[in-house]
Write a protein that holds these residues in place. Structure first.
Motif, PDB file in Angstrom:
ATOM      1  N   CYS A 180       5.524  11.154  28.080  1.00  0.00           N
ATOM      2  CA  CYS A 180       6.975  11.196  28.321  1.00  0.00           C
ATOM      3  C   CYS A 180       7.477  10.129  29.282  1.00  0.00           C
ATOM      4  N   TRP A 186       8.277   6.455  30.667  1.00  0.00           N
ATOM      5  CA  TRP A 186       8.486   5.142  30.056  1.00  0.00           C
ATOM      6  C   TRP A 186       7.440   4.198  30.607  1.00  0.00           C
ATOM      7  N   ARG A 187       6.622   3.689  29.700  1.00  0.00           N
ATOM      8  CA  ARG A 187       5.620   2.710  30.115  1.00  0.00           C
ATOM      9  C   ARG A 187       5.830   1.461  29.282  1.00  0.00           C
ATOM     10  N   ARG A 202       7.687   4.635  24.999  1.00  0.00           N
ATOM     11  CA  ARG A 202       7.443   6.050  25.285  1.00  0.00           C
ATOM     12  C   ARG A 202       6.819   6.650  24.035  1.00  0.00           C
ATOM     13  N   CYS A 222       9.899  15.580  24.919  1.00  0.00           N
ATOM     14  CA  CYS A 222      10.220  15.089  26.257  1.00  0.00           C
ATOM     15  C   CYS A 222      11.704  15.394  26.464  1.00  0.00           C
TER      16      CYS A 222
END
Ligand SMILES: [Fe+2]
Length: 198
Positions: free
Chosen positions: A171, A173-174, A188, A196
């Motif tokens: 969930c 944000w990467r 995500r 999420c």
């Protein structure tokens, strides 16, 4: 804040998580915690009976593409710890991505090739390591070291890896990375079985 979510609510999972939490609380650093969790994680990877078949299936509508399924098994109420299964069908691979949290990742079923990248100064990606993983193999993620990687299933059967990470990996944000330019895009992955919040 919601409480702890035992999506897979079994004695094996509850015992594993309780042990992990006690270990983390007693450890002086993430590296120390990972080392101390290793025997417990190895036992979970070696146990063929605890993970139901539905959590070993891919997801045709995957947010990651390639039919890849990310199944949440446990999530801490404060989102500081998750256990999930990542299911990658034969021939599929993840985008190059990061995790932004420390923890352990290991292979439960099938085989994978893993490529690890470094991104000095935020520029082009450099592939620093490639390794073949068999069931039972696992490693510690201690960002920024080894945090950017891509995995591909090399077995004729679907691969299933277990992730124990200290964030809500599906969930948050990467980043996903373009292999050619190293450009990072917000990413995500979500979970197949749990939403999420927006
Ligand atoms: Fe990953």
């Amino acid at each position: 804040m919601t409480g702890d979510e035992y999506v897979l609510d079994t004695p094996v999972v509850r015992e594993f998580i309780a042990g992990v939490r006690a270990t983390i609380a007693a450890a002086g650093s993430p590296a120390e915690a990972c080392d101390a969790i290793r025997p417990r994680f190895a036992t979970l990877l070696a146990d063929p009976g605890w993970l139901p078949a539905r959590y070993q299936e891919g997801d045709p509508g995957s947010g990651m593409g390639g039919g890849i399924g990310q199944w949440l098994l446990f999530r801490a109420g404060d989102r500081s710890l998750t256990l999930f299964a990542l299911v990658v069908p034969p021939g599929s691979q993840t985008p190059i991505h990061d995790h932004l949290a420390w923890g352990l990742v290991g292979l439960y079923r099938g085989t994978q090739d893993e490529e690890i990248y470094a991104q000095p100064e935020g520029g082009a990606l450099q592939r620093v390591e490639a390794r073949a993983l068999a069931p039972g193999d696992f490693y510690a993620l201690l960002p920024p070291r080894d945090d950017i990687h891509r995995v591909r299933t090399t077995s004729p059967e679907t691969s299933v890896s277990l992730h124990l990470l200290t964030n809500d990996t599906g969930c948050v944000w990467r980043h996903a990375f373009d292999e050619g330019t190293g450009r990072a895009s917000p990413f995500r992955s979500g979970y197949v079985n749990v939403d999420c919040e927006a």
